[in-house]
Motif scaffolding. Sequence first.
Motif, PDB file in Angstrom:
ATOM      1  N   ASP A  29       8.377 -28.204  -3.878  1.00 16.51           N
ATOM      2  CA  ASP A  29       7.079 -28.817  -3.864  1.00 16.51           C
ATOM      3  C   ASP A  29       6.211 -28.795  -2.134  1.00 16.51           C
ATOM      4  O   ASP A  29       5.193 -29.495  -2.389  1.00 16.51           O
ATOM      5  N   LYS A  33       2.787 -28.481  -1.026  1.00 15.03           N
ATOM      6  CA  LYS A  33       2.191 -29.245  -0.402  1.00 15.03           C
ATOM      7  C   LYS A  33       1.272 -29.051   0.868  1.00 15.03           C
ATOM      8  O   LYS A  33      -0.221 -29.142   1.047  1.00 15.03           O
ATOM      9  N   GLU A 101       5.873 -33.074   3.814  1.00 10.43           N
ATOM     10  CA  GLU A 101       4.237 -33.161   3.574  1.00 10.43           C
ATOM     11  C   GLU A 101       3.788 -34.159   4.735  1.00 10.43           C
ATOM     12  O   GLU A 101       3.194 -33.461   5.368  1.00 10.43           O
ATOM     13  N   ALA A 307      -0.982 -34.259  -6.279  1.00  7.69           N
ATOM     14  CA  ALA A 307      -0.270 -33.047  -6.039  1.00  7.69           C
ATOM     15  C   ALA A 307       0.376 -33.096  -6.723  1.00  7.69           C
ATOM     16  O   ALA A 307       0.696 -31.170  -6.672  1.00  7.69           O
ATOM     17  N   ILE A 311      -0.373 -27.816  -7.419  1.00  5.67           N
ATOM     18  CA  ILE A 311       0.307 -27.380  -6.551  1.00  5.67           C
ATOM     19  C   ILE A 311       1.151 -26.171  -7.796  1.00  5.67           C
ATOM     20  O   ILE A 311       0.628 -25.024  -7.514  1.00  5.67           O
TER      21      ILE A 311
END
Length: 462
Positions: A29, A33, A101, A307, A311
């Motif tokens: 993840d 991002k 991120e 977010a 994704i």
Amino acid sequence: MNQTVIMTSEQVSYDTERAVLSCTRYDDDQCYKTFAYAMECEITVDHFENETNKLYWNALLQSEKEGELGFLGAFQRLPNFQSDNPWFYERVLDAHEVPTEHRGKKAIDELVKFKNFRDLERIGHTLELRVKDAELGDDPIDLATEFEKEVQEIITPKSSTLISSDEITDKTIADIRKCLKEGPARIEPNLPWLKKGLRGGFKDGHLVAVAARPSVGKTTIALNWVYHAALKGQKSLFFSLEMKSESLWEKLGLIRSQTEYGLDYRTDDKQKNERNAEELIRNIEECRNLPIFIDDYGASSMGQIRATARIMHRKHNLDCVVIDYLGLVRPDDMKMTREQQVAEMSRQCKSLAKELDRPVFVICQLNRDAVKNGAEPQLHNLRESGQIEQDADVAILLHRDLLGEKEDVKVIVAKQRFGGTGHSRDRIKFKGESQRFIEVRDNALSEGTRDVSLYTDKGSRL
């Protein structure tokens, strides 16, 4: 004696490139991002100066398109890369021990900045040479205008929402042709009355508010839409802030079962419990491969929801998103009043629908005034903020007389930005035993009613 190390601009630029590549090296993840942000900033190989980094970034772009983001996917597309650059992983990809991120976005912003400086430097150098070579008869204003266009390219916002009349003409024509080919809506409800009233169903980029008092069927009707979409291979992301994912999946098993008497496995009758449990398990097992993703984190904020949705859309090309429900979403700014918080969340839901270009369903509560004196709910009964009423392209209100039959649920299209409103009257029934919403009509030749829903729960047309 302390020594000050002065880094050259080339070293700083190289470190920035390393940071970007390091923060996109995995298929997780955090890296997704960062990669999604890089795509928003339109990062290409031209943003890199180092030739090896350029080669790797190009392979990374290709691997992401084919669903294999990360260094393993990139290396597979560069047969001799590892042997030619044995130092690359340790020196570049491992620049940050833990990709985040925050680090990735900061590095991408710097990468854009460095490219803009290089472009300005190139423009300035070329202009200087042109001025030196100019003749007396040349017009300096013409020369300045020529280079002003190049400078303007740097100033012009790189935004996918900024579009010329020429581009929007092509896009509009393409949308019309797409509608003729694929149909007018992304998600088609299984209720003929609702599908006809919504001119095909729920459309791309639309925010759909589904509201009711507690225990009337808000979650269930949205789950019915998601289920019927899944039978056609359409992918849905369901944010369940109120119910656990297992509870939703059990509802899906009931929807699929089409049972008339329920599958309760918590009674005093042991044999009945075992029989019902086995039947329910069999139907749940048949839901195993449905393209439905559920996030049941109960303290999600709109920032986290957006977010995750971005994704998942990049990974799976979603067809719709469901947020159940808005009142439980954690505010990003705790200092705002509750009305301001809900208004901001509503605006972000609408932004998400436009950004993904997919229907976003947001489930809401109605206030207590909605059931006073037995009156049916209206748009102004949406709880906590009138902004939902403003932002929603479609608003669907569910109503059930608390003293009446539980299956008599009214579906009211209270708002439709590009169409009319309407009331289902007695057409829609809620089958609590199977958690289904169906549409019924009177039989022509005999007493009773028949189900005229477009699809059975096994996925075939009636």
